[in-house]
Enzyme design. Structure first.
Site, PDB file in Angstrom:
ATOM      1  N   PHE A   1      -4.389   6.334   0.205  1.00 30.27           N
ATOM      2  CA  PHE A   1      -3.063   5.670   0.473  1.00 30.27           C
ATOM      3  C   PHE A   1      -2.803   4.675  -0.770  1.00 30.27           C
ATOM      4  O   PHE A   1      -3.653   4.211  -1.564  1.00 30.27           O
ATOM      5  CB  PHE A   1      -2.939   5.060   1.644  1.00 30.27           C
ATOM      6  CG  PHE A   1      -3.914   3.911   2.000  1.00 30.27           C
ATOM      7  CD1 PHE A   1      -3.693   2.384   1.502  1.00 30.27           C
ATOM      8  CD2 PHE A   1      -5.220   4.259   2.476  1.00 30.27           C
ATOM      9  CE1 PHE A   1      -4.689   1.769   1.691  1.00 30.27           C
ATOM     10  CE2 PHE A   1      -6.086   3.115   2.595  1.00 30.27           C
ATOM     11  CZ  PHE A   1      -5.972   1.886   2.195  1.00 30.27           C
TER      12      PHE A   1
ATOM     13  N   VAL B   1       0.524  -0.322  -6.569  1.00 24.14           N
ATOM     14  CA  VAL B   1       0.465  -1.497  -7.314  1.00 24.14           C
ATOM     15  C   VAL B   1       0.451  -1.056  -8.721  1.00 24.14           C
ATOM     16  O   VAL B   1      -0.476  -0.045  -9.223  1.00 24.14           O
ATOM     17  CB  VAL B   1      -0.833  -2.233  -6.975  1.00 24.14           C
ATOM     18  CG1 VAL B   1      -1.149  -3.432  -8.055  1.00 24.14           C
ATOM     19  CG2 VAL B   1      -1.184  -2.656  -5.579  1.00 24.14           C
TER      20      VAL B   1
ATOM     21  N   VAL C   1       1.651  -2.456 -13.117  1.00 18.52           N
ATOM     22  CA  VAL C   1       2.160  -3.434 -13.959  1.00 18.52           C
ATOM     23  C   VAL C   1       2.527  -2.732 -15.365  1.00 18.52           C
ATOM     24  O   VAL C   1       1.677  -1.779 -15.794  1.00 18.52           O
ATOM     25  CB  VAL C   1       1.411  -4.403 -14.364  1.00 18.52           C
ATOM     26  CG1 VAL C   1       1.701  -5.259 -15.463  1.00 18.52           C
ATOM     27  CG2 VAL C   1       0.827  -5.346 -13.067  1.00 18.52           C
TER      28      VAL C   1
ATOM     29  N   TYR D   1     -10.008  -5.605  -8.243  1.00 18.96           N
ATOM     30  CA  TYR D   1      -9.653  -6.286  -6.920  1.00 18.96           C
ATOM     31  C   TYR D   1     -10.929  -7.476  -6.441  1.00 18.96           C
ATOM     32  O   TYR D   1     -10.424  -8.130  -5.561  1.00 18.96           O
ATOM     33  CB  TYR D   1      -9.357  -5.138  -5.937  1.00 18.96           C
ATOM     34  CG  TYR D   1      -8.174  -4.732  -6.256  1.00 18.96           C
ATOM     35  CD1 TYR D   1      -6.867  -4.956  -6.205  1.00 18.96           C
ATOM     36  CD2 TYR D   1      -8.136  -3.390  -6.921  1.00 18.96           C
ATOM     37  CE1 TYR D   1      -5.773  -4.511  -6.463  1.00 18.96           C
ATOM     38  CE2 TYR D   1      -6.981  -2.522  -7.372  1.00 18.96           C
ATOM     39  CZ  TYR D   1      -5.853  -3.307  -6.966  1.00 18.96           C
ATOM     40  OH  TYR D   1      -4.314  -2.735  -7.517  1.00 18.96           O
TER      41      TYR D   1
END
Length: 430
Positions: free
Chosen positions: A430, A99, A101, A140
């Site tokens: 991971f 993930v 940006v 999150y």
């Protein structure tokens, strides 16, 4: 600044893999250059239907525009995984990774759009939970994830440990042997499966994991530096432990060895194997300190040493985050030490798991179903995830105002049902 409507979030195509990797490297502050080896090795793990990119269709100056491409400014990927809850019956998980940006496109809702796309697909697929390892803590929780495990690293001062420096191996018929990567690939998968079946918080490892961690496959293209591997076999010849470790080369002014052995990973299925491998690492000539790598916060390690103070905590932080997608299946998948009934009113800002659920749990199993019965506890789906693996306390969360008691004493009942005698642990990143 590009407008929201000028940024398209969608799955990538095979020809877009190099640009996607470049965007990923940029977001993770690695060199954006992408080698052919990285494209081949990293690309081989990408499931295109589960790999998202944010494409800036209004980008004015990119070289890609002259070739008909559109710059990728954010990345997101998931893959299938199995997660072990309390009791050892794995559930299908949507493992989220990669993930990023780009710094030029922050605060435009790109992660929110990618997360919504992925979680909706995961729920439709029948995944019970989603999982991730968070680079930063505050991100999150707003997507329904809760911190489900903690990881701790110790540094052992060998000279203070109280261990006999003359130790040369187990004396009970067991043995420790150095092995190579090929033997690790042969012995490791079965050993890890035995651990995973009993360790809440553990996740599955595929063949690719073992290839990456023994040098067969490189994601970055950097030269492979082979670590040391040691295997513990019981007196009956059963493989019960494996460790991968490296050492630096540090000598003091008086030509005294001050080396540090750094553990990459250590997995065992018996306390005897665990004790012996830590003892082995502390007995290696020239090793003055041992860094343990990421361990469970209640690891037995310090108390394997005659002086537990020789093991100093150097890092402790959140590790595995879990997002429950199917409350009924999640609560029915795990086991419970005691018996009781609990009605949970679960809130979920994304609407994926909201509802009121009645849990009837006992040592022989549990049933869970939607209900209209008055709630005992009201909590967000992220707080439920923190409780689900048994690490967090409903009493603590109530004191923090993150869980609300609708019936006095319900938090104590929840702890009696949900908490575990040993804390959950995820050995993997991971």
């Amino acid at each position: 600044m590009s407008r929201r409507e000028d940024i398209d979030v969608r799955t990538i195509t095979e020809t877009e893999i190099p640009a996607w990797i470049r965007a990923l490297n940029t977001g993770f502050l690695r060199s954006p250059a992408v080698s052919d080896e990285e494209i081949t090795n990293r690309g081989s793990s990408i499931l295109l239907e589960r790999t998202l990119g944010a494409f800036d269709t209004d980008h004015p100056h990119s070289r890609l525009r002259s070739t008909g491409g559109t710059p990728i400014v954010a990345t997101f990927r998931s893959f299938p995984q199995q997660l072990t809850p309390v009791g050892g019956t794995p559930v299908p998980a949507d493992a989220i990774t990669n993930v990023s940006v780009n710094p030029t496109h922050r605060r435009r809702g790109l992660l929110t759009r990618m997360m919504a796309t992925d979680l909706t697909a995961a729920k439709d697929r029948g995944d019970v939970v989603a999982t991730l390892i968070a680079a930063e803590y505050p991100i999150y929780g707003r997507y329904g994830f809760g911190q489900a495990t903690t990881a701790t690293e110790w540094t052992i001062d060998v000279s203070r440990s109280g261990l006999d420096p003359r130790w040369s191996g187990p004396t009970d018929g067991a043995r420790i042997d150095l092995v190579d990567g090929e033997e690790v690939r042969e012995l490791g998968p079965d050993l890890h499966e035995r651990l995973r079946r009993t360790q809440p918080g553990a996740v599955s490892r595929d063949e690719r994991w073992w290839q990456i961690n023994t040098g067969v496959l490189s994601l970055s293209g950097d030269p492979w530096k082979e670590p040391f591997y040691a295997v513990y076999r019981s007196a009956t010849g059963e493989v019960e432990g494996l460790v991968s470790y490296e050492s630096d080369d540090n000598w003091g002014d008086a030509k005294q060895p001050l080396n540090t052995a750094e553990v990459n990973w250590l997995i065992t299925v018996t306390p005897a194997a665990e004790r012996a491998l830590w003892r082995y690492l502390c007995s290696i000539d020239w090793i003055a300190h041992v860094k343990t790598g990421w361990r469970a916060p209640d690891d037995l390690l310090p108390h394997f040493l005659p002086d537990p103070r020789a093991a100093r905590i150097t890092i402790q932080a959140d590790w595995l985050w879990v997002r429950i997608l199917d409350v009924v299946r999640a609560l029915e998948a795990r086991t419970y030490a005691g018996s009781g009934t609990l009605v949970l009113d679960v809130t979920d800002g994304d609407g994926l798991s909201a509802g009121r659920y009645r849990l009837e749990a006992g040592p022989d199993g549990a049933t869970c179903a939607p209900t209209t019965t008055a709630a005992d506890l009201t909590l967000d789906v992220g707080e439920l995830a923190a409780l689900w693996l048994g690490d967090e306390s409903a009493v603590r969360l109530t004191a923090l105002g993150r869980v609300h008691e609708e019936r006095e004493g319900a938090a104590v009942v929840a702890d009696a049902l949900l908490r575990t005698s040993r804390r959950p642990w995820c050995p993997d990143i991971f």
